[in-house]
Design an enzyme around this catalytic site. Structure first.
Site, PDB file in Angstrom:
ATOM      1  N   PHE A 130      -7.452  -2.157 -10.664  1.00  0.00           N
ATOM      2  CA  PHE A 130      -6.136  -1.579 -10.407  1.00  0.00           C
ATOM      3  C   PHE A 130      -5.074  -2.547 -10.908  1.00  0.00           C
ATOM      4  CE2 PHE A 130      -4.276   1.948  -8.013  1.00  0.00           C
ATOM      5  CZ  PHE A 130      -5.360   2.805  -7.922  1.00  0.00           C
ATOM      6  N   GLN A 250      10.008   1.714  -5.638  1.00  0.00           N
ATOM      7  CA  GLN A 250       9.057   1.692  -6.748  1.00  0.00           C
ATOM      8  C   GLN A 250       8.960   3.025  -7.483  1.00  0.00           C
ATOM      9  OE1 GLN A 250       4.492   1.440  -6.113  1.00  0.00           O
ATOM     10  NE2 GLN A 250       5.089  -0.470  -7.081  1.00  0.00           N
ATOM     11  N   HIS A 252       6.425   4.809  -9.924  1.00  0.00           N
ATOM     12  CA  HIS A 252       5.055   4.741 -10.437  1.00  0.00           C
ATOM     13  C   HIS A 252       5.087   5.218 -11.886  1.00  0.00           C
ATOM     14  CE1 HIS A 252       0.820   5.631 -10.964  1.00  0.00           C
ATOM     15  NE2 HIS A 252       0.530   5.174  -9.762  1.00  0.00           N
ATOM     16  N   LEU A 262       1.688  12.879  -8.901  1.00  0.00           N
ATOM     17  CA  LEU A 262       1.103  11.590  -9.275  1.00  0.00           C
ATOM     18  C   LEU A 262      -0.236  11.715  -9.985  1.00  0.00           C
ATOM     19  CD1 LEU A 262       1.863   8.551  -8.727  1.00  0.00           C
ATOM     20  CD2 LEU A 262      -0.077   8.590  -7.184  1.00  0.00           C
ATOM     21  N   GLU A 265      -3.122   5.455 -10.618  1.00  0.00           N
ATOM     22  CA  GLU A 265      -3.390   4.291 -11.464  1.00  0.00           C
ATOM     23  C   GLU A 265      -4.896   4.110 -11.681  1.00  0.00           C
ATOM     24  OE1 GLU A 265      -0.616   1.131 -10.426  1.00  0.00           O
ATOM     25  OE2 GLU A 265      -2.331  -0.208 -10.410  1.00  0.00           O
ATOM     26  N   ARG A 296       3.346  -2.100 -11.678  1.00  0.00           N
ATOM     27  CA  ARG A 296       4.060  -0.847 -11.925  1.00  0.00           C
ATOM     28  C   ARG A 296       5.494  -1.040 -12.396  1.00  0.00           C
ATOM     29  NH1 ARG A 296       1.614   2.222  -6.597  1.00  0.00           N
ATOM     30  NH2 ARG A 296      -0.454   2.493  -7.523  1.00  0.00           N
ATOM     31  N   HIS A 362       8.161   6.674  -6.100  1.00  0.00           N
ATOM     32  CA  HIS A 362       6.858   6.672  -5.437  1.00  0.00           C
ATOM     33  C   HIS A 362       6.860   5.997  -4.080  1.00  0.00           C
ATOM     34  CE1 HIS A 362       2.547   6.838  -5.210  1.00  0.00           C
ATOM     35  NE2 HIS A 362       2.414   5.527  -5.199  1.00  0.00           N
ATOM     36  N   ARG A 404       5.409  -3.393  -5.061  1.00  0.00           N
ATOM     37  CA  ARG A 404       4.085  -3.308  -4.437  1.00  0.00           C
ATOM     38  C   ARG A 404       3.005  -3.122  -5.489  1.00  0.00           C
ATOM     39  NH1 ARG A 404       0.677   0.827  -3.102  1.00  0.00           N
ATOM     40  NH2 ARG A 404       2.101   2.606  -3.241  1.00  0.00           N
TER      41      ARG A 404
HETATM   42  C1  LIG Z   1       0.532  10.893  -4.223  1.00  0.00           C
HETATM   43  C2  LIG Z   1       0.396   9.521  -3.610  1.00  0.00           C
HETATM   44  C3  LIG Z   1      -0.713   8.739  -3.896  1.00  0.00           C
HETATM   45  C4  LIG Z   1      -0.835   7.460  -3.329  1.00  0.00           C
HETATM   46  N1  LIG Z   1      -1.957   6.720  -3.605  1.00  0.00           N
HETATM   47  C5  LIG Z   1      -2.107   5.501  -3.014  1.00  0.00           C
HETATM   48  C6  LIG Z   1      -3.293   4.733  -3.201  1.00  0.00           C
HETATM   49  O1  LIG Z   1      -4.227   5.140  -3.878  1.00  0.00           O
HETATM   50  N2  LIG Z   1      -3.377   3.518  -2.600  1.00  0.00           N
HETATM   51  C7  LIG Z   1      -2.376   3.027  -1.829  1.00  0.00           C
HETATM   52  O2  LIG Z   1      -2.500   1.926  -1.311  1.00  0.00           O
HETATM   53  N3  LIG Z   1      -1.250   3.756  -1.601  1.00  0.00           N
HETATM   54  C8  LIG Z   1      -1.096   4.977  -2.167  1.00  0.00           C
HETATM   55  N4  LIG Z   1       0.039   5.704  -1.917  1.00  0.00           N
HETATM   56  C9  LIG Z   1       1.013   5.223  -0.931  1.00  0.00           C
HETATM   57  C10 LIG Z   1       0.476   5.463   0.476  1.00  0.00           C
HETATM   58  O3  LIG Z   1      -0.301   6.621   0.496  1.00  0.00           O
HETATM   59  C11 LIG Z   1       1.589   5.623   1.507  1.00  0.00           C
HETATM   60  O4  LIG Z   1       2.524   4.588   1.376  1.00  0.00           O
HETATM   61  C12 LIG Z   1       0.995   5.585   2.910  1.00  0.00           C
HETATM   62  O5  LIG Z   1      -0.059   6.506   3.034  1.00  0.00           O
HETATM   63  C13 LIG Z   1       2.025   5.818   3.985  1.00  0.00           C
HETATM   64  O6  LIG Z   1       1.361   5.909   5.232  1.00  0.00           O
HETATM   65  P1  LIG Z   1       2.162   6.024   6.596  1.00  0.00           P
HETATM   66  O7  LIG Z   1       1.171   6.095   7.675  1.00  0.00           O
HETATM   67  O8  LIG Z   1       3.181   4.945   6.638  1.00  0.00           O
HETATM   68  O9  LIG Z   1       2.981   7.383   6.453  1.00  0.00           O
HETATM   69  P2  LIG Z   1       2.515   8.892   6.121  1.00  0.00           P
HETATM   70  O10 LIG Z   1       1.088   9.012   5.831  1.00  0.00           O
HETATM   71  O11 LIG Z   1       3.500   9.385   5.116  1.00  0.00           O
HETATM   72  O12 LIG Z   1       2.761   9.612   7.492  1.00  0.00           O
HETATM   73  C14 LIG Z   1       4.045   9.783   8.039  1.00  0.00           C
HETATM   74  C15 LIG Z   1       3.913  10.495   9.356  1.00  0.00           C
HETATM   75  O13 LIG Z   1       5.178  10.513  10.003  1.00  0.00           O
HETATM   76  C16 LIG Z   1       5.422  11.779  10.528  1.00  0.00           C
HETATM   77  N5  LIG Z   1       6.882  11.978  10.586  1.00  0.00           N
HETATM   78  C17 LIG Z   1       7.798  11.723   9.630  1.00  0.00           C
HETATM   79  N6  LIG Z   1       9.023  12.069  10.070  1.00  0.00           N
HETATM   80  C18 LIG Z   1       8.866  12.526  11.321  1.00  0.00           C
HETATM   81  C19 LIG Z   1       9.740  13.050  12.296  1.00  0.00           C
HETATM   82  N7  LIG Z   1      11.047  13.208  12.071  1.00  0.00           N
HETATM   83  N8  LIG Z   1       9.225  13.435  13.486  1.00  0.00           N
HETATM   84  C20 LIG Z   1       7.896  13.338  13.737  1.00  0.00           C
HETATM   85  N9  LIG Z   1       7.026  12.859  12.852  1.00  0.00           N
HETATM   86  C21 LIG Z   1       7.509  12.460  11.659  1.00  0.00           C
HETATM   87  C22 LIG Z   1       4.731  12.746   9.591  1.00  0.00           C
HETATM   88  O14 LIG Z   1       4.420  13.939  10.264  1.00  0.00           O
HETATM   89  C23 LIG Z   1       3.473  11.950   9.237  1.00  0.00           C
HETATM   90  O15 LIG Z   1       2.467  12.188  10.185  1.00  0.00           O
HETATM   91  C24 LIG Z   1       0.181   6.980  -2.481  1.00  0.00           C
HETATM   92  C25 LIG Z   1       1.279   7.767  -2.194  1.00  0.00           C
HETATM   93  C26 LIG Z   1       1.409   9.009  -2.774  1.00  0.00           C
HETATM   94  C27 LIG Z   1       2.662   9.805  -2.462  1.00  0.00           C
END
Ligand SMILES: Cc1cc2nc3c(=O)[nH]c(=O)nc-3n(C[C@H](O)[C@H](O)[C@H](O)COP(=O)(O)OP(=O)(O)OC[C@H]3O[C@@H](n4cnc5c(N)ncnc54)[C@H](O)[C@@H]3O)c2cc1C
Length: 590
Positions: A130, A250, A252, A262, A265, A296, A362, A404
Site C-alpha cells: 500500500f 485528504q 484520494h 473510490l 489503493e 496520497r 476522502h 494519512r
Molecule cells: C470508500 C472508502 C474506502 C476506504 N477504505 C479504507 C481502507 O481500505 N483502509 C483504511 O484504513 N481506511 C479506509 N477508509 C477510511 C475508513 O474507512 C474510515 O475513516 C473509517 O471507517 C471511519 O470509521 P468510524 O468508525 O470513525 O466512522 P464510520 O464508520 O463512518 O461510522 C460513523 C458512525 O456514526 C454514526 N453517526 C454519524 N452521525 C451521527 C448522528 N448525527 N447521530 C447518530 N449517529 C451518527 C453513523 O450512523 C455511523 O454508525 C475508506 C473510506 C472510504 C469512504
C-alpha cells in the site's frame, strides 16, 4: 402534526456511532466486566443514525495495516517511521507508536473473532502493498496491509457487530444525534431524534464516546457516503470544544471520474499503474522510488500537475488507472468489488481497458482533539473534558498529521476505539452522572421550530451543492489566499441563506428533509473552519498545499492548529506542539 414526545434514558456510557470505532469502543467497555465477576457490567448504549452495518467502515476496501511480517520482514518501528514521514512530520509520535504497536494485537483479535482474512498458502493472514508503507525506513515497498479481498471494512464491521450482539450491547438504531449536553466542560448526556417517530430522546450518562465518522460530504467529488456530514464534530464545536488540524483534508488519487466513487489503493498495491494522456507512467517524474505507491497527497498533486501541463486524457481533467497487465484472475479475485463498480458505473471492463480517474475528497485528518486514552481535550495544555471521549475519523489524536497513509484509518479507529472503551470502563467508578440541565431538549426544539417556521425561498439541496462546489474550487488539493478568502465569503453567504430555507415536510415521522437541513448546518460550520484554518496556515505540508507558500516551514508551522468557536460565532485560533519522540523532521522524498 402531533406533539413531539420526549423520552429520557439513563446509561453508564453512551456511544454515538456504530462504525468500527464505536463498535470497538462498545466491546471494550463490556468485555472486561464479563471476564471478571468482581464488578457489575455497566449499562451502555450505542446510538447511530444509520443501521450499524451501513456505517462507512463497511465501505473500506483495501485493508488494515499491521507489521505482522507474514510474507517479508517487517516491524512496528518501520510502520511508525512510514506513518510519521507520511504525515509530513505533523503526527504526534507518542500516539503513532501506540497505534503501530497495538495494530498487531488488534488484527489478531479480529482474526480470533472470526474475520475471514485472505490467507497465504500456509494459512497465515495474507498481506499486500500500500502507498507509503516501506521496509527499512524507506528502502522499498513492503507487504503490510491485511485484507479480505477489497471488502476489508465490510468484514470488520460485520465481525464487530456480531460480537456486539453476542455481548448484548443495547442499540438505538436510526437515532440521530442532535445535541451534546454539557455542564460547563463536563459532558452529561445527549439528545437524539428517533428518525421513525420524530420523538426526542434524552440520554443521561457518565460518559459519551463520539464515533461519528468523517465529513467528506462538504466536497462535490467525494468517496464518502451521504451520511458523512460530520455531525459529532460540528456539535462538539458548537458546544465550545476546539477542532484540531482542520486544514488537512485528504484527496484520494483514484476516484471514478466525475463520480468520486473510490477505487482502492489496493489496485496499485496489486501492481496497477497511473498513466497520463500520453500513456506515460507519470509518477516516475515525481516519486522515483515508490512510483505509484507514493503517499496520497503527492499522487493527487501529481495528477493535477499532469492535467495542468495538458497531459490529461484528450486534454481533459482526468488520467487513467491501468490494471490491464494484471490479468483477469488477479483483478477478479483480489479486487472484485471495484471491478464491479467500474463495469457498472462506467461500462468499462478493467481487464481490458484502463479506467478514467480523478482525485476524490476522502478523509478528514482533523477533528475533535483527544489524548491517547480517547479523552477529548480542550486546549494546547491537554486539559480534558470530563465525561467526553472521541475516537475514529471524527477524532484527531493525531496519528495522521498532515496526511494519512492508506490502511491506517482502520488501524486508528480500532486501536483508539478500543482504548477509549477501556478508558471509559476504568473511569466509571469515579465518574458520577451529574444532573441534566433543565429542559435539556429545549435548544433542539427551538432549532427545529425555526426551520419549520421559516417561509423563505431557499432549498437545502441548492445550498449544499453550492457549498460542495466552492469547497472543490478553492479548498481542495491546491489552495491560495484569494481563493480561500472567496470561499470564506461564499460560505458566510450560504450560512445567511440557510436562515431562509423552507421545508415542505413539517411532519414527525421519517422527516429526512429536516435531518438533511441539520446536516447541512453542520457541513457549513465545518467548511467554515476548514477554510479559515487553510488560510491561516501559511506553508505547504501534507495534504495542505498553498501555491502562495509552496514550502514546508518547520520554523513557524511545525504545530497543530486548534480552532475554537467564540461566543460571537467567530473562530479563535491557538496552537499545540507536536510530540516528536523518535524521528526528527526530514525532507520528504519517496
Ligand atoms: C470508500 C472508502 C474506502 C476506504 N477504505 C479504507 C481502507 O481500505 N483502509 C483504511 O484504513 N481506511 C479506509 N477508509 C477510511 C475508513 O474507512 C474510515 O475513516 C473509517 O471507517 C471511519 O470509521 P468510524 O468508525 O470513525 O466512522 P464510520 O464508520 O463512518 O461510522 C460513523 C458512525 O456514526 C454514526 N453517526 C454519524 N452521525 C451521527 C448522528 N448525527 N447521530 C447518530 N449517529 C451518527 C453513523 O450512523 C455511523 O454508525 C475508506 C473510506 C472510504 C469512504
Amino acid at each position: 402534526m402531533g406533539e413531539r414526545p420526549v423520552i429520557t434514558h439513563q446509561f453508564d456510557a453512551v456511544i454515538v456511532g456504530a462504525g468500527g470505532a464505536g463498535l470497538m469502543g462498545a466491546l471494550w467497555l463490556v468485555q472486561p466486566f464479563e471476564q471478571s465477576s468482581a464488578k457489575k457490567k455497566p449499562t451502555i448504549a450505542v446510538v447511530s443514525k444509520l443501521y450499524p452495518t451501513r456505517s462507512h467502515t463497511g465501505a473500506a476496501q483495501g485493508g488494515i495495516g499491521a507489521a505482522l511480517g507474514n510474507l517479508e520482514n517487517d516491524s512496528w518501528e518501520w510502520h511508525m517511521f512510514d506513518t510519521v514521514k507520511g504525515s509530513d512530520y505533523l503526527a504526534d509520535q507518542d500516539a503513532v507508536e501506540i497505534m503501530c504497536r497495538e495494530a498487531i494485537e488488534t488484527v489478531y483479535e479480529l482474526e480470533h473473532w472470526g474475520l475471514p482474512f485472505n490467507r497465504t498458502p500456509d494459512g497465515k493472514i495474507d498481506q499486500r502493498r500500500f502507498g507509503g508503507h516501506t521496509r527499512e525506513l524507506g528502502k522499498g515497498p513492503v507487504r503490510r496491509s491485511c485484507y479480505a479481498a477489497d471488502r476489508t471494512g465490510h468484514m470488520i464491521l460485520q465481525t464487530l457487530y456480531q460480537q456486539c450482539l453476542k455481548h448484548e450491547v443495547t442499540f438505538f438504531d436510526e437515532f440521530h444525534l442532535m445535541d451534546l449536553l454539557m455542564a460547563g466542560d463536563r459532558c452529561v448526556g445527549l439528545v437524539a431524534l428517533e428518525i421513525a417517530t420524530g420523538a426526542l430522546h434524552v440520554f443521561q450518562t457518565k460518559a459519551v464516546l463520539l464515533a461519528t465518522g468523517g465529513f467528506g460530504r462538504m466536497y462535490q467529488i467525494t468517496s464518502n457516503a451521504h451520511a458523512l456530514t460530520g455531525d459529532g464534530v460540528a456539535l462538539a464545536y458548537q458546544r465550545g470544544i476546539p477542532l484540531e488540524d482542520m486544514e488537512f483534508f485528504q484527496f484520494h488519487p483514484t476516484g471514478i471520474y466525475k463520480m468520486g466513487i473510490l477505487l482502492s489503493e489496493a489496485a496499485r498495491g496489486e501492481g496497477g499503474i497511473l498513466r497520463n494522456g500520453e500513456g506515460e507512467q507519470f509518477m516516475q517524474r515525481y516519486a522515483a522510488t515508490l512510483l505509484d505507491l507514493a503517499p496520497r497527497d503527492m499522487i493527487s498533486r501529481s495528477i493535477y500537475l499532469e492535467i495542468r501541463a495538458g497531459r490529461g486524457v484528450n486534454g481533459q481533467d482526468y488520467v487513467l488507472l491501468d490494471l490491464t497487465h494484471l490479468g483477469r484472475k488477479v483483478i477478479e479475485s483480489k479486487l472484485p468489488d471495484i471491478t464491479d463498480f467500474v463495469r457498472t458505473y462506467l461500462g468499462i471492463d478493467p481487464v481490458k481497458a484502463p479506467i478514467p480517474i480523478q482525485p476524490t475528497a476522502h478523509y478528514a485528518m482533523g477533528g475533535i482533539p483527544t489524548n491517547v486514552r480517547g479523552q477529548v481535550i480542550l486546549d494546547a495544555q491537554g486539559t480534558s473534558a470530563p465525561g467526553l471521549y472521541a475516537a475514529g475519523e471524527c477524532a484527531c489524536v493525531s496519528v495522521h498529521g498532515a496526511n494519512r497513509l492508506g490502511t491506517n484509518s482502520l488501524v486508528d479507529i480500532l486501536v483508539f476505539g478500543r482504548r477509549a472503551g477501556r478508558a471509559i470502563a476504568e473511569s466509571l467508578d469515579t465518574l458520577k452522572a451529574p444532573p441534566l440541565p433543565k429542559n435539556p431538549e429545549a435548544p433542539i426544539r427551538e432549532k427545529i421550530a425555526q426551520l419549520f417556521d421559516s417561509r423563505g425561498t431557499e432549498r437545502v439541496a441548492t445550498i449544499r451543492s453550492e457549498l460542495q462546489q466552492v469547497m472543490m474550487d478553492h479548498v481542495s488539493v491546491f489552495r491560495e489566499a484569494s481563493g480561500l478568502t472567496q470561499a470564506q465569503e461564499k460560505i458566510q453567504a450560504l450560512k445567511s441563506r440557510m436562515a431562509r430555507v423552507t421545508l415542505s415536510d413539517r411532519g414527525l415521522q421519517f422527516n429526512t428533509e429536516l435531518l438533511e437541513a441539520l446536516e447541512l448546518v453542520n457541513l457549513l460550520a465545518l467548511a467554515e473552519v476548514t477554510a479559515a484554518c487553510a488560510l491561516i496556515r501559511q506553508e505547504s505540508r501534507g495534504a495542505h498545499f498553498r501555491e502562495d507558500f509552496p514550502k514546508r516551514d518547520d520554523g513557524q508551522w511545525l504545530k497543530h492548529t486548534l480552532a475554537t468557536r467564540a461566543q460571537d460565532g467567530s473562530i479563535q485560533f491557538s496552537f499545540k506542539s507536536v510530540s516528536i519522540t523518535r524521528f526528527a523532521p526530514q525532507e520528504r522524498k519517496y
